[in-house]
Write a protein that holds these residues in place. Structure first.
Motif, PDB file in Angstrom:
ATOM      1  N   UNK A 120     -52.846 -12.848  72.965  1.00 41.85           N
ATOM      2  CA  UNK A 120     -53.692 -13.908  73.513  1.00 41.85           C
ATOM      3  C   UNK A 120     -53.223 -15.247  72.963  1.00 41.85           C
ATOM      4  N   UNK A 121     -53.050 -16.220  73.860  1.00 41.50           N
ATOM      5  CA  UNK A 121     -52.592 -17.546  73.445  1.00 41.50           C
ATOM      6  C   UNK A 121     -53.484 -18.610  74.078  1.00 41.50           C
ATOM      7  N   UNK A 122     -53.577 -19.731  73.396  1.00 43.44           N
ATOM      8  CA  UNK A 122     -54.330 -20.873  73.900  1.00 43.44           C
ATOM      9  C   UNK A 122     -53.552 -21.529  75.038  1.00 43.44           C
ATOM     10  N   UNK A 123     -54.237 -22.251  75.912  1.00 41.38           N
ATOM     11  CA  UNK A 123     -53.537 -22.946  76.988  1.00 41.38           C
ATOM     12  C   UNK A 123     -52.412 -23.861  76.484  1.00 41.38           C
ATOM     13  N   UNK A 124     -52.631 -24.573  75.399  1.00 43.09           N
ATOM     14  CA  UNK A 124     -51.573 -25.450  74.870  1.00 43.09           C
ATOM     15  C   UNK A 124     -50.360 -24.643  74.426  1.00 43.09           C
ATOM     16  N   UNK A 125     -50.586 -23.453  73.888  1.00 44.63           N
ATOM     17  CA  UNK A 125     -49.475 -22.581  73.495  1.00 44.63           C
ATOM     18  C   UNK A 125     -48.729 -22.072  74.725  1.00 44.63           C
ATOM     19  N   UNK A 126     -49.466 -21.797  75.802  1.00 46.32           N
ATOM     20  CA  UNK A 126     -48.834 -21.355  77.047  1.00 46.32           C
ATOM     21  C   UNK A 126     -47.916 -22.448  77.591  1.00 46.32           C
ATOM     22  N   UNK A 127     -48.389 -23.684  77.584  1.00 49.22           N
ATOM     23  CA  UNK A 127     -47.562 -24.795  78.046  1.00 49.22           C
ATOM     24  C   UNK A 127     -46.322 -24.942  77.172  1.00 49.22           C
ATOM     25  N   UNK A 128     -46.490 -24.826  75.867  1.00 51.70           N
ATOM     26  CA  UNK A 128     -45.343 -24.940  74.959  1.00 51.70           C
ATOM     27  C   UNK A 128     -44.343 -23.806  75.186  1.00 51.70           C
TER      28      UNK A 128
ATOM     29  N   UNK B 270     -51.822 -13.305  77.527  1.00 52.44           N
ATOM     30  CA  UNK B 270     -53.011 -13.655  78.299  1.00 52.44           C
ATOM     31  C   UNK B 270     -53.461 -15.029  77.827  1.00 52.44           C
ATOM     32  N   UNK B 271     -53.528 -15.983  78.756  1.00 50.01           N
ATOM     33  CA  UNK B 271     -53.968 -17.321  78.392  1.00 50.01           C
ATOM     34  C   UNK B 271     -55.483 -17.292  78.182  1.00 50.01           C
ATOM     35  N   UNK B 272     -55.871 -17.328  76.940  1.00 52.30           N
ATOM     36  CA  UNK B 272     -57.282 -17.233  76.564  1.00 52.30           C
ATOM     37  C   UNK B 272     -58.099 -18.320  77.252  1.00 52.30           C
ATOM     38  N   UNK B 273     -59.253 -17.953  77.718  1.00 52.23           N
ATOM     39  CA  UNK B 273     -60.219 -18.842  78.360  1.00 52.23           C
ATOM     40  C   UNK B 273     -59.780 -19.327  79.738  1.00 52.23           C
ATOM     41  N   UNK B 274     -58.606 -18.923  80.187  1.00 49.03           N
ATOM     42  CA  UNK B 274     -58.171 -19.183  81.555  1.00 49.03           C
ATOM     43  C   UNK B 274     -58.036 -20.648  81.917  1.00 49.03           C
ATOM     44  N   UNK B 275     -58.099 -20.902  83.214  1.00 46.42           N
ATOM     45  CA  UNK B 275     -57.933 -22.258  83.725  1.00 46.42           C
ATOM     46  C   UNK B 275     -59.211 -23.080  83.547  1.00 46.42           C
ATOM     47  N   UNK B 276     -60.370 -22.457  83.790  1.00 48.99           N
ATOM     48  CA  UNK B 276     -61.642 -23.182  83.758  1.00 48.99           C
ATOM     49  C   UNK B 276     -62.478 -22.935  82.516  1.00 48.99           C
ATOM     50  N   UNK B 277     -62.210 -21.877  81.780  1.00 48.70           N
ATOM     51  CA  UNK B 277     -62.977 -21.601  80.572  1.00 48.70           C
ATOM     52  C   UNK B 277     -64.370 -21.059  80.829  1.00 48.70           C
ATOM     53  N   UNK B 278     -65.114 -20.932  79.750  1.00 48.31           N
ATOM     54  CA  UNK B 278     -66.468 -20.392  79.849  1.00 48.31           C
ATOM     55  C   UNK B 278     -67.445 -21.477  80.318  1.00 48.31           C
TER      56      UNK B 278
END
Length: 139
Positions: A7-15, A108-116
């Protein structure tokens, strides 16, 4: 490489998309979600489009061609594969299935595109790609 989902944060996915030219980000939401809500803008890190390969065609009905479409986009099962959904639920399911299907480098990009949802029931305010202030656009 891993044999489990990372599981990675969105910023990590972009990086990761910036650092690894072989990495592929896959949108597992429905077509309607992708069009109405928006998609990550990766134009600053890659010229490759984000393929839309829904995990479910409609809620509760899986996409019978999911693996065929994934294999067409990501034939090398050892390259990094980052999946995301609206809030992370479907992408978590898809990521686990991809590992079971033989992919060895699944994120898996944690919290997805829109989040909780926040206290008012709205998304994109607490976490996820959009709330993180990362680039995105609507088609």
């Amino acid at each position: 490489m891993t044999t489990s989902v990372t599981y990675i944060a969105p910023s990590e996915a972009l990086q990761m998309m910036h650092d690894d030219p072989d990495a592929l980000m896959v949108d597992v939401r429905t077509f309607a979600e992708s069009v109405w809500v928006g998609v990550p803008d990766l134009s600053s890190v890659t010229s490759r489009d984000i393929p839309l390969i829904p995990w479910e065609l409609v809620p509760g009905r899986s996409n019978p061609q999911f693996f065929d479409h994934i294999e067409a986009e990501a034939p090398n099962r050892d390259h990094a594969l980052i999946v995301f959904s609206r809030s992370g639920k479907r992408s978590g399911q898809a990521a686990a299935a991809l590992v079971a299907h033989g992919y060895t480098n699944v994120y898996d990009m944690a919290d997805g595109f829109d989040g909780e949802r926040n206290g008012d029931g709205r998304r994109s305010t607490i976490n996820g790609w959009r709330a993180s202030g990362l680039p995105w656009f609507q088609q």
